[in-house]
Design a protein around this motif. Sequence first.
Motif, PDB file in Angstrom:
ATOM      1  N   UNK A   1       0.825  -1.205   0.000  1.00  0.00           N
ATOM      2  CA  UNK A   1       0.000   0.000   0.000  1.00  0.00           C
ATOM      3  C   UNK A   1       0.860   1.256   0.000  1.00  0.00           C
TER       4      UNK A   1
ATOM      5  N   UNK B   1       2.246   1.821  -3.323  1.00  0.00           N
ATOM      6  CA  UNK B   1       1.243   2.395  -4.234  1.00  0.00           C
ATOM      7  C   UNK B   1       1.108   3.892  -3.983  1.00  0.00           C
TER       8      UNK B   1
ATOM      9  N   UNK C   1       2.927   5.273  -7.104  1.00  0.00           N
ATOM     10  CA  UNK C   1       1.860   5.380  -8.104  1.00  0.00           C
ATOM     11  C   UNK C   1       1.104   6.688  -7.980  1.00  0.00           C
ATOM     12  N   UNK C   2       0.631   6.974  -6.751  1.00  0.00           N
ATOM     13  CA  UNK C   2      -0.227   8.153  -6.598  1.00  0.00           C
ATOM     14  C   UNK C   2       0.603   9.432  -6.588  1.00  0.00           C
ATOM     15  N   UNK C   3       1.665   9.473  -5.738  1.00  0.00           N
ATOM     16  CA  UNK C   3       2.429  10.718  -5.605  1.00  0.00           C
ATOM     17  C   UNK C   3       3.374  10.941  -6.782  1.00  0.00           C
TER      18      UNK C   3
ATOM     19  N   UNK D   1      -1.184   1.691 -10.596  1.00  0.00           N
ATOM     20  CA  UNK D   1      -1.669   1.353  -9.254  1.00  0.00           C
ATOM     21  C   UNK D   1      -2.072  -0.105  -9.124  1.00  0.00           C
ATOM     22  N   UNK D   2      -2.296  -0.760 -10.243  1.00  0.00           N
ATOM     23  CA  UNK D   2      -2.718  -2.151 -10.131  1.00  0.00           C
ATOM     24  C   UNK D   2      -2.912  -2.787 -11.487  1.00  0.00           C
ATOM     25  N   UNK D   3      -3.310  -4.058 -11.485  1.00  0.00           N
ATOM     26  CA  UNK D   3      -3.500  -4.791 -12.733  1.00  0.00           C
ATOM     27  C   UNK D   3      -2.191  -5.393 -13.204  1.00  0.00           C
ATOM     28  N   UNK D   4      -2.250  -6.189 -14.278  1.00  0.00           N
ATOM     29  CA  UNK D   4      -1.018  -6.801 -14.766  1.00  0.00           C
ATOM     30  C   UNK D   4      -0.599  -6.269 -16.125  1.00  0.00           C
TER      31      UNK D   4
ATOM     32  N   UNK E   1      -4.681  -9.048  -4.004  1.00  0.00           N
ATOM     33  CA  UNK E   1      -5.839  -8.207  -3.711  1.00  0.00           C
ATOM     34  C   UNK E   1      -5.427  -6.733  -3.697  1.00  0.00           C
ATOM     35  N   UNK E   2      -4.290  -6.445  -3.035  1.00  0.00           N
ATOM     36  CA  UNK E   2      -3.846  -5.059  -2.927  1.00  0.00           C
ATOM     37  C   UNK E   2      -3.539  -4.474  -4.307  1.00  0.00           C
TER      38      UNK E   2
ATOM     39  N   UNK F   1      -4.652  -5.567  -7.249  1.00  0.00           N
ATOM     40  CA  UNK F   1      -5.627  -6.080  -8.219  1.00  0.00           C
ATOM     41  C   UNK F   1      -4.948  -6.929  -9.296  1.00  0.00           C
TER      42      UNK F   1
ATOM     43  N   UNK G   1      -4.570 -10.113 -11.375  1.00  0.00           N
ATOM     44  CA  UNK G   1      -5.527 -11.178 -11.681  1.00  0.00           C
ATOM     45  C   UNK G   1      -4.913 -12.572 -11.563  1.00  0.00           C
TER      46      UNK G   1
ATOM     47  N   UNK H   1     -11.501 -11.786 -13.420  1.00  0.00           N
ATOM     48  CA  UNK H   1     -10.581 -11.373 -12.371  1.00  0.00           C
ATOM     49  C   UNK H   1      -9.782 -10.147 -12.735  1.00  0.00           C
ATOM     50  N   UNK H   2     -10.032  -9.584 -13.915  1.00  0.00           N
ATOM     51  CA  UNK H   2      -9.256  -8.412 -14.300  1.00  0.00           C
ATOM     52  C   UNK H   2     -10.155  -7.293 -14.835  1.00  0.00           C
TER      53      UNK H   2
ATOM     54  N   UNK I   1     -13.017  -2.121 -14.621  1.00  0.00           N
ATOM     55  CA  UNK I   1     -11.932  -2.761 -13.869  1.00  0.00           C
ATOM     56  C   UNK I   1     -12.447  -3.269 -12.534  1.00  0.00           C
ATOM     57  N   UNK I   2     -11.934  -4.435 -12.141  1.00  0.00           N
ATOM     58  CA  UNK I   2     -12.314  -5.018 -10.854  1.00  0.00           C
ATOM     59  C   UNK I   2     -11.157  -4.866  -9.891  1.00  0.00           C
ATOM     60  N   UNK I   3     -11.326  -4.018  -8.907  1.00  0.00           N
ATOM     61  CA  UNK I   3     -10.273  -3.763  -7.929  1.00  0.00           C
ATOM     62  C   UNK I   3     -10.835  -4.088  -6.557  1.00  0.00           C
ATOM     63  N   UNK I   4     -10.424  -5.218  -5.981  1.00  0.00           N
ATOM     64  CA  UNK I   4     -11.072  -5.664  -4.748  1.00  0.00           C
ATOM     65  C   UNK I   4     -10.715  -4.848  -3.511  1.00  0.00           C
ATOM     66  N   UNK I   5      -9.542  -4.229  -3.492  1.00  0.00           N
ATOM     67  CA  UNK I   5      -9.089  -3.558  -2.273  1.00  0.00           C
ATOM     68  C   UNK I   5      -9.463  -2.078  -2.271  1.00  0.00           C
TER      69      UNK I   5
ATOM     70  N   UNK J   1      -6.589   0.365  -2.863  1.00  0.00           N
ATOM     71  CA  UNK J   1      -6.163   0.332  -4.269  1.00  0.00           C
ATOM     72  C   UNK J   1      -7.160   1.076  -5.152  1.00  0.00           C
TER      73      UNK J   1
ATOM     74  N   UNK K   1      -5.030   8.755  -8.634  1.00  0.00           N
ATOM     75  CA  UNK K   1      -3.978   8.936  -9.628  1.00  0.00           C
ATOM     76  C   UNK K   1      -4.555   9.179 -11.018  1.00  0.00           C
TER      77      UNK K   1
END
Lengths: 329, 541
Positions: free
Chosen positions: A158, A161, A165-167, A173-176, A274-275, A277, A279, B217-218, B242-246, B249, B256
């Motif tokens: 976190x 991130x 990512x944010x700053x 921030x997430x995903x692959x 989870x943090x 995202x 997949x 899942x994505x 988009x699926x973001x579980x947290x 996040x 952002x």
Amino acid sequence: MSSTSYRLGAALRKTLWQAVPTVVGIVILNFLLLQMLPGDAVDVIAAESGSATQETMAQLRAHFGLDVSMPQQLWNYLSNLLHFDLGNSPRHNMPVTTLIGTRIGNTLLLMITALGLAFVLGVLLGLIMAVRVGRWPDRILSVLSLLLYSTPSFWLGLMAIVLFSVKLGWFPTGGNITIGAGLSGWAYLLDVVRHLTLPALAMAGFYVAIFSRLTRSAMLEVSRQDYVRTAWAKGVGPVAVNLRHILRNALIPVTTVAGLHFGTLLGGAVVIEVVFSWPGLGRLALESVLSRDYSVLMGILFLSSLLVVFVNMLTDVLHAWLDPRIQPR
Amino acid sequence: MQRVRGIFPGRRKFGLAVMAISLGMSGLLAGGAARAASAGASQPVHGGTLNWIVTPEPASFIPLTTTAGTNAELGPKVVEGLLTYDNDLNPLPLLATEWKISEDGLRYTFTLRKGVKWHDGKDFTSADVAFSILTLKQVHPRGRAIFSNVTEVQTPDAHTAIVVLSKPAPYLLTALAGAESPIVPKHLYEGTDIVANKYNSSPVGTGPFVFKEWVKGSHIVLERNPNYWNQPRPYLDKIIVRFIPDAVARSAALESGSADLAGQAIPLSDVKRFSDMPHLRVDTINWPYISVHQQLFFNLDTPALQDKKVRQAIAQAIDVNALNKVVWYGYGTPSAAAIGKASTKYHNADIPFFKTDIKQAVQLLDEAGLKPNADGTRLTLRLLYNPFQERRAADFVRQSLSRIGIDAVIENYDFATYVKKAYTDRAFDITLEALANIFDPTVGVQRVFWSKNFKVGLPFSNAAHYVNPEVDRLLEAAAIEVDENKRRQQFLDFQEIVHEDIPSIEFGANPQITVVAKKVKDYAPTGEGLRGSFADLYIAE
């Protein structure tokens, strides 16, 4: 040389033979444990829909094969498994194999990157600490590894991130991958690396600490052995002594722990996925628990147990190769 | 004959400049025009991608065999309904351009839009409507009840569908949004196992967006339907779901700028921070089509709670307005009545909150014979809460009850366990629930207070085990009442009686937090909110 390959082969056969009953036991245990959870997939589907009727619920249970007795369900599951069929997901309405197939690559990529990163960084830091024992690089790195050891990976993730990512906006921030960008070639690879960096680092943090501490102590232990003294006395250079004589032998406990931690790493993947995202399988497992999607969960657990058994096998073989004195029992 | 003539659902007039842009002028000109427009009244422009966070990832795409919230959000982008609704839930045309209801309320005649095509190129006809309604009657969890009086759907020609009922169903006209009653293509569904049909997850519809891909899942990718019947809509080129579980996040993605829109995505404690961000806007609208609502149910099978004095004492110990301030950060819309304020037609505004009065509450408990024991506790209760509620609401209730000597022990479960504990095992004394009013009280409220809906094992049925013949009579009468004024009066009376009997303490609407980038315009022009079609949504950049 042939004796080496004989030893490796024997180690492989031995562990393979032990793996079969282990996996079968795991499957049955998983099934029984999951049966003890309150509620089933239909409860969740009905509850989510908010206004199901009892007829729809009965209809759904029959549709998913949840209306037969528990031993019958177990028998169905095991006989499907014999045909390499992991069953169907009531929730996603698709075969479990397909569902897992789309995720497992992502999880393996993340895990192997994280474990590799942790191993390389950990051994490197441990080496530095052992060589400079008691001096300032050792002190600083020791404190650093203690910090890493005590920081939960989700918090590390976190914070990464928030900062990167944010700053700073350096990493996503997430995903692959960047969705819908349609990248290929180097651009695609770079995109994957950008997405992989933060989660892999966050996941590696804890293990860097473990591997570095372990490498340090193992190296200090080995450096007191007679053959190391002999090597110094023979006039072997410091690099050769440290790497070939000390580190190689010190790697035995480190690889043992790395192999053992593979299972923990799979568990840790849930949090990191989870943090970020990501997949992967970990997220799928968590979602399956929450939606009581047992067939998916059992598929994941089955596959994870196979993975862990496989990695332990690999560790055994690696040991046989690292230290000729280790014999398969 | 009641006759309603539909008008075009659009809200804006189009200037020449925008027409030119929609015809595909250069991007430079589009940018210039958008900037000029944003100075004054904003004009829709074409282009752009919407990054939309949906939580949690649903099992299928369209709300055909489920009514899960996220299906209802996703579905209408691809598969439309016959009608859409304004913020008072008055119907507006969508796939149906006109509708007539016979005076006895038994025949609904829909005139369907001409020239509409399914995404696979086939024509949309009345056969699709007939098939969909009869299918919904079989497989849709709520549709079974909503369309239960439907005996047949006649299709005299390709653009007329007549729904014939055995008994009146005054809620029917409000139930025809894409989020509730999606119209699906007959040629892809007929003769298949509806529940297992692959088009539930890769839908073909008539809507503004065409389904492209779903990576489980994505994410999901939707693309602009170039042949949409309501030109120049839709304005967007693409929607990425988009699926973001947290939650953190999700916050990071919104902060952002990598996500533009999300409902219920951030914790309430973050709302203030997000409101201050220059590129984001936070909306707290409770859309009437969903009309969220929370309440505390008493288990009337618990002996101590059968005494109305005890329930009244509990009601007097809980200050709902304070709960709104403390637990909901003031973003909720408290309502003392069982039908919340978002239902402008049926909410009974005369019902007062229980007056918070600890002294009187304690006196009531004394009268009920609940004497304090050595440590001052009069009663111990199992307090459950639906995990879709804030845990802090349960803490608040526990705290409030401790002031009158009631020890409410909070039991904490995940969703599936909660549902089983509350509705199958009935292992609770009081439970905090989140049962939405939905678009009509017969559909959303009756299920909770109707004695015939006390069904062990059925989620979200009559949890209290409340039985009142007069309430049953009013609810059953309102369910088939054709006269709107009479029906309204029945619901007002119903709310009075329920308030008098106290099977529940009503809290009202919990906060609905939608975070949206300021550049995203008109994302929810109808009463369905995020469950609309996004045809009007555009990005002003």
